[in-house]
Design an enzyme around this catalytic site. Structure first.
Site, mmCIF file in Angstrom:
data_model
loop_
_atom_site.group_PDB
_atom_site.id
_atom_site.type_symbol
_atom_site.label_atom_id
_atom_site.label_comp_id
_atom_site.label_asym_id
_atom_site.label_seq_id
_atom_site.Cartn_x
_atom_site.Cartn_y
_atom_site.Cartn_z
ATOM 1 C CB CYS A 61 13.762 8.942 6.841
ATOM 2 S SG CYS A 61 14.367 7.796 5.607
ATOM 3 C CD GLU A 110 13.903 0.387 7.592
ATOM 4 O OE1 GLU A 110 14.490 1.396 8.049
ATOM 5 O OE2 GLU A 110 14.458 -0.706 7.450
ATOM 6 C CD GLU A 156 10.816 12.453 10.449
ATOM 7 O OE1 GLU A 156 9.695 12.027 10.748
ATOM 8 O OE2 GLU A 156 11.639 11.798 9.788
ATOM 9 C CE LYS A 204 -1.935 2.620 3.064
ATOM 10 N NZ LYS A 204 -1.818 3.892 2.315
#
Ligand code: NAD
Length: 501
Positions: free
Chosen positions: A293, A259, A389, A184
């Site tokens: 990331c 992850e 982040e 997905k």
């Protein structure tokens, strides 16, 4: 270069790829992919329902025995053909990726697409290395050996920042090891995952081995993770969603690979090559408009170099060319969406209250989701801009004095995905590689990745590896096979259960 890629033409039938065919989703809800550079509509498609997820899992389950039963050489051959089809279609992939993400076309052409083709070639080779340990007599009466077997149907969920590479990182090790997969992608960026699955089919990979479900995270995503016939969940995305995925996967007892987010430190010691560090910081912070990331997000610079580093980074950031992603000279594209741009601007606006915006901190006046390269100084280590982040073109820079302090600050966030250290002193860099808690530590560089080397996190950045032989192994399970060598009916050890010697 030919005509511009048209998603409406390519996916007129629908945007679910199940059992080797495109079809529409049946949730009754639609999603519109927007070109973030212009705000224009790219594709409106019907989102997947739970029933569509069930159909994809059923197709993957049906394909599993045949694909798992193929020899490693047969799987390898099919995947080499897959790499060849991707190579023929490289320009279409680059255009689709830039259209849905707003990535500069030079990044799609020179990084995302060739990287994914290289990954395909790597895992085509890896497919022939499905090996258990060599056999041995670990008891005098038995011979043991280990088989590595595929796990079954893998359910994978991917984010929007590198849609093609994420599809490659999820699909390739899974199918190389003999699994089948339902992937997905993020709702915002379904195009290249669909093209990737179609290319697999066109290369001769059997129907049902690679299926794509394009649906909402809370609906299709959660249904896929919790599905009883899915044996493994592999998720890449934010730490917050990763925790939810972990809860569901754990409650249904399946293998889990996460992850997650990152907040990579960039540690510059006072003997570093300043020019290299400045260029590395700007490239490492701005790649993919900072939506990476592993992007350099926190620069720690030892006091003697600090002022020159801040000036050098600010000057270089101001030369970066924002513009049309399809213009080959554009350096920086928009963020993935206007919502993401506003989120990034929110972090910077809040930081104005406690830190200094050295350059950037504004959005150009156009219809795209652009935000200027931004450097922030004078923030405290425990402030939001240093700890959270941001996922945008924002670098924060802080000074440090001793080497101990630099390494301590580098480790002082919940994340541990990637880091870099900059120095000409092998003992300093050696210490950084040992003491920085991250799944990757670069020395005098920041960002490059390789198909042969693992990518994955420490700490809240998750667990499990993408790419490399480590990833290949994660998509297998280990079986111990034990043979009796004695042909004795009444074995000595039976007396521990009944009778005497
Ligand atoms: P996200 O977590 O919002 O979404 C990721 C995927 O999860 C999407 O496909 C989304 O539809 C799906 N999802 C959302 N809610 C779900 C739910 N409840 N159940 C199941 N699936 C659900 O992340 P994003 O905003 O798409 O991507 C950015 C994030 O991804 C950043 O945090 C970034 O660091 C991370 N990322 C990590 C890596 C890595 O290798 N560690 C690589 C790329 C991106």
């Amino acid at each position: 270069m030919g005509d511009r890629f048209s998603a409406q033409d390519r996916f007129a039938v629908g945007a679910q790829y199940i059992g080797g065919e495109l079809r529409p989703g049946t949730s009754g809800q639609q999603h519109t992919v927007i070109d973030p550079a212009t705000g224009e509509q790219v594709l409106t498609y019907d989102l997947a329902s739970s029933a569509d997820v069930d159909a994809a899992v059923a197709a993957a389950s049906a394909a599993f025995p045949g694909w798992a039963g193929a020899t490693p050489g047969e799987r390898s051959d099919a995947m080499h053909r897959f790499a060849a089809v991707l190579t023929e279609r490289a320009e279409e992939f680059a255009q689709a990726e830039s259209l849905q993400c707003g990535k500069p076309i030079k990044l799609s052409r020179e990084f995302d697409v060739p990287g994914s083709i290289d990954n395909t070639a790597y895992f085509a080779g890896a497919a022939r290395h499905l090996q258990g340990q060599s056999a041995g007599e670990y008891s005098a009466d038995h011979t043991s050996y280990v088989r590595r077997e595929p796990i079954g149907v893998v359910g994978s969920i991917a984010p929007w920042n590198y849609p093609l590479q994420m599809a490659a990182w999820k699909v390739l090790p899974a199918i190389a090891a003999g699994n089948t997969i339902v992937l997905k992608p993020a709702e915002l960026t379904p195009l290249t995952s669909l093209l990737f699955a179609q290319a697999a089919t066109d290369a001769g990979i059997p129907d049902g081995v690679v299926n794509i479900i394009t649906g909402a995270g809370r609906d299709a995503g959660e249904h896929l993770v919790g599905h009883a016939d899915v044996a493994m969940t592999s998720f890449t995305g934010s730490t917050a969603v990763g925790k939810r995925v972990a809860e569901i996967a754990t409650s249904t007892v399946k293998r889990l690979h996460l992850e997650l987010g990152g907040k990579a430190p960039f540690v510059v010691f006072d003997d570093a090559d300043l020019e290299a560090a400045v260029h590395g910081a700007v490239a490492g912070a701005l790649i993919n408009t900072g939506q990476d990331c592993t992007a350099a997000t926190r620069a720690y610079v030892q006091r003697p170099l600090y002022d020159a580093f801040v000036q050098g980074v600010a000057d270089l950031m101001e030369t970066v060319r924002l513009g049309d992603p399809f213009d080959a000279s554009t350096d920086l594209g928009p963020l993935i969406s206007h919502a993401q741009r506003d989120r990034v601007a929110g972090f910077v606006d809040r930081a104005r209250g406690y830190a200094r915006v050295v350059t950037g901190g504004t959005a150009p006046d156009n219809d795209g989701a652009y935000y200027r390269p931004t450097l922030i100084a004078d923030a405290a280590q425990d402030s939001e801009i240093v700890q959270a982040e941001i996922f945008g073109p924002v670098l924060v820079v802080l000074p440090f004095d001793s080497d101990d302090e630099g390494i301590r600050l580098a480790n002082d966030t919940p994340y541990g995905l990637a880091a870099s250290a900059w120095s000409r002193d092998v003992y300093r860099t050696g210490r950084a590689t040992r003491e920085i808690q991250a799944g990757c530590v670069w020395i005098n560089d920041h960002i490059p990745i390789l198909s042969e080397m693992p990518h994955g996190g420490y700490k809240a950045s998750g667990f499990g590896k993408d790419m490399s032989a480590y990833s290949f192994e994660e998509y297998t399970q280990v079986k111990h096979v034990m043979y009796d060598n004695t042909a004795v009916a009444r074995k000595d050890w039976h007396r521990t259960v009944f009778g005497t010697r």
